[in-house]
Design a protein around this motif. Structure first.
Motif, PDB file in Angstrom:
ATOM      1  N   LEU A 140       0.810  -1.209   0.000  1.00  0.00           N
ATOM      2  CA  LEU A 140       0.000   0.000   0.000  1.00  0.00           C
ATOM      3  C   LEU A 140       0.848   1.266   0.000  1.00  0.00           C
ATOM      4  N   SER A 141       1.819   1.353   0.908  1.00  0.00           N
ATOM      5  CA  SER A 141       2.594   2.589   0.992  1.00  0.00           C
ATOM      6  C   SER A 141       3.411   2.816  -0.271  1.00  0.00           C
ATOM      7  N   ALA A 142       4.003   1.757  -0.828  1.00  0.00           N
ATOM      8  CA  ALA A 142       4.791   1.900  -2.055  1.00  0.00           C
ATOM      9  C   ALA A 142       3.895   2.290  -3.228  1.00  0.00           C
ATOM     10  N   ASN A 143       2.710   1.675  -3.311  1.00  0.00           N
ATOM     11  CA  ASN A 143       1.796   1.998  -4.403  1.00  0.00           C
ATOM     12  C   ASN A 143       1.272   3.427  -4.303  1.00  0.00           C
ATOM     13  N   LEU A 144       0.942   3.864  -3.087  1.00  0.00           N
ATOM     14  CA  LEU A 144       0.484   5.246  -2.911  1.00  0.00           C
ATOM     15  C   LEU A 144       1.595   6.230  -3.268  1.00  0.00           C
ATOM     16  N   ASN A 145       2.824   5.890  -2.926  1.00  0.00           N
ATOM     17  CA  ASN A 145       3.952   6.750  -3.269  1.00  0.00           C
ATOM     18  C   ASN A 145       4.126   6.844  -4.784  1.00  0.00           C
ATOM     19  N   GLN A 146       3.977   5.714  -5.479  1.00  0.00           N
ATOM     20  CA  GLN A 146       4.083   5.729  -6.946  1.00  0.00           C
ATOM     21  C   GLN A 146       2.968   6.571  -7.570  1.00  0.00           C
ATOM     22  N   LEU A 147       1.750   6.449  -7.009  1.00  0.00           N
ATOM     23  CA  LEU A 147       0.640   7.257  -7.514  1.00  0.00           C
ATOM     24  C   LEU A 147       0.906   8.749  -7.304  1.00  0.00           C
ATOM     25  N   ALA A 148       1.383   9.103  -6.130  1.00  0.00           N
ATOM     26  CA  ALA A 148       1.665  10.508  -5.843  1.00  0.00           C
ATOM     27  C   ALA A 148       2.743  11.049  -6.789  1.00  0.00           C
ATOM     28  N   LYS A 149       3.758  10.232  -7.052  1.00  0.00           N
ATOM     29  CA  LYS A 149       4.833  10.658  -7.962  1.00  0.00           C
ATOM     30  C   LYS A 149       4.279  10.854  -9.373  1.00  0.00           C
ATOM     31  N   ALA A 150       3.416   9.924  -9.822  1.00  0.00           N
ATOM     32  CA  ALA A 150       2.828  10.034 -11.169  1.00  0.00           C
ATOM     33  C   ALA A 150       1.934  11.267 -11.274  1.00  0.00           C
ATOM     34  N   VAL A 151       1.178  11.576 -10.210  1.00  0.00           N
ATOM     35  CA  VAL A 151       0.331  12.764 -10.223  1.00  0.00           C
ATOM     36  C   VAL A 151       1.200  14.018 -10.300  1.00  0.00           C
ATOM     37  N   ASN A 152       2.259  14.058  -9.496  1.00  0.00           N
ATOM     38  CA  ASN A 152       3.121  15.245  -9.459  1.00  0.00           C
ATOM     39  C   ASN A 152       3.862  15.477 -10.782  1.00  0.00           C
ATOM     40  N   THR A 153       4.191  14.412 -11.489  1.00  0.00           N
ATOM     41  CA  THR A 153       4.899  14.570 -12.769  1.00  0.00           C
ATOM     42  C   THR A 153       3.928  14.727 -13.938  1.00  0.00           C
ATOM     43  N   GLY A 154       2.637  14.506 -13.673  1.00  0.00           N
ATOM     44  CA  GLY A 154       1.643  14.639 -14.732  1.00  0.00           C
ATOM     45  C   GLY A 154       1.584  13.435 -15.655  1.00  0.00           C
ATOM     46  N   SER A 155       2.148  12.303 -15.218  1.00  0.00           N
ATOM     47  CA  SER A 155       2.165  11.119 -16.081  1.00  0.00           C
ATOM     48  C   SER A 155       1.064  10.113 -15.747  1.00  0.00           C
ATOM     49  N   LEU A 156       0.135  10.476 -14.887  1.00  0.00           N
ATOM     50  CA  LEU A 156      -0.969   9.571 -14.547  1.00  0.00           C
ATOM     51  C   LEU A 156      -2.138   9.878 -15.463  1.00  0.00           C
ATOM     52  N   PRO A 157      -2.484   8.930 -16.332  1.00  0.00           N
ATOM     53  CA  PRO A 157      -3.627   9.172 -17.219  1.00  0.00           C
ATOM     54  C   PRO A 157      -4.916   9.066 -16.404  1.00  0.00           C
ATOM     55  N   VAL A 158      -5.732  10.081 -16.485  1.00  0.00           N
ATOM     56  CA  VAL A 158      -6.980  10.092 -15.724  1.00  0.00           C
ATOM     57  C   VAL A 158      -8.098   9.648 -16.649  1.00  0.00           C
ATOM     58  N   THR A 159      -8.418   8.382 -16.526  1.00  0.00           N
ATOM     59  CA  THR A 159      -9.529   7.805 -17.274  1.00  0.00           C
ATOM     60  C   THR A 159     -10.634   7.468 -16.271  1.00  0.00           C
ATOM     61  N   PRO A 160     -11.827   7.196 -16.736  1.00  0.00           N
ATOM     62  CA  PRO A 160     -12.883   6.800 -15.792  1.00  0.00           C
ATOM     63  C   PRO A 160     -12.491   5.554 -14.990  1.00  0.00           C
TER      64      PRO A 160
END
Length: 144
Positions: free
Chosen positions: A92-112
């Motif tokens: 959980l903590s590693a996955n949340l950290n990866q998500l936060a990093k992707a959001v901050n870099t703008g590389s998280l595709p926001v799909t439904p």
């Protein structure tokens, strides 16, 4: 009563009392046990602290009660074990950290689908938090 005990009691009786703040206590008493004696004490004390158990055995009902722990004991050890097991087995903590990093870099595709997955993950984290609070005897939704 030994001479040493009488001397200690005389010193303690005539010691100056603190004017304010916390009261002074006599120095702790140390005693050594054999491994077998310590194992027996540990087996008999259950969830009580060793010092509380020994004090209770020595003084019985005359034992002076001690202050309660600020963080009370675990209310539901089984629930706490389940929550800690789930947390320990997850990343959980590693996955949340990866998500936060992707959001901050703008590389998280926001799909439904991504949004639904994130909302489900948030619900699961909230459920884990509520289970943990209940196991610790706290009410979910109350303050820290």
């Amino acid at each position: 009563m030994s001479i040493l005990d009488r001397s200690f009691n005389d010193i303690a009786a005539h010691a100056p009392k603190p004017e304010r703040g916390r009261p002074k206590y006599p120095p702790p008493f140390s005693i050594r046990f054999t491994f077998e004696e310590r194992a027996q004490l540990d087996a008999e004390r259950g969830r009580q602290t060793l010092s509380a158990y020994i004090r209770e055995r020595l003084f019985g009902e005359d034992a002076t009660p001690r202050k309660k722990r600020v963080n009370g004991p675990v209310q539901d050890a089984e629930a706490l074990g389940r929550v800690l097991g789930v947390l320990g087995g997850s990343r959980l903590s590693a996955n949340l950290n990866q998500l936060a990093k992707a959001v901050n870099t703008g590389s998280l595709p926001v799909t439904p689908e991504t949004e639904a997955d994130l909302q489900e993950a948030c619900r699961e984290v909230k459920a884990l938090r509520e289970d943990l609070l209940r196991a610790l005897g706290k009410q979910p939704g109350s303050g820290p």
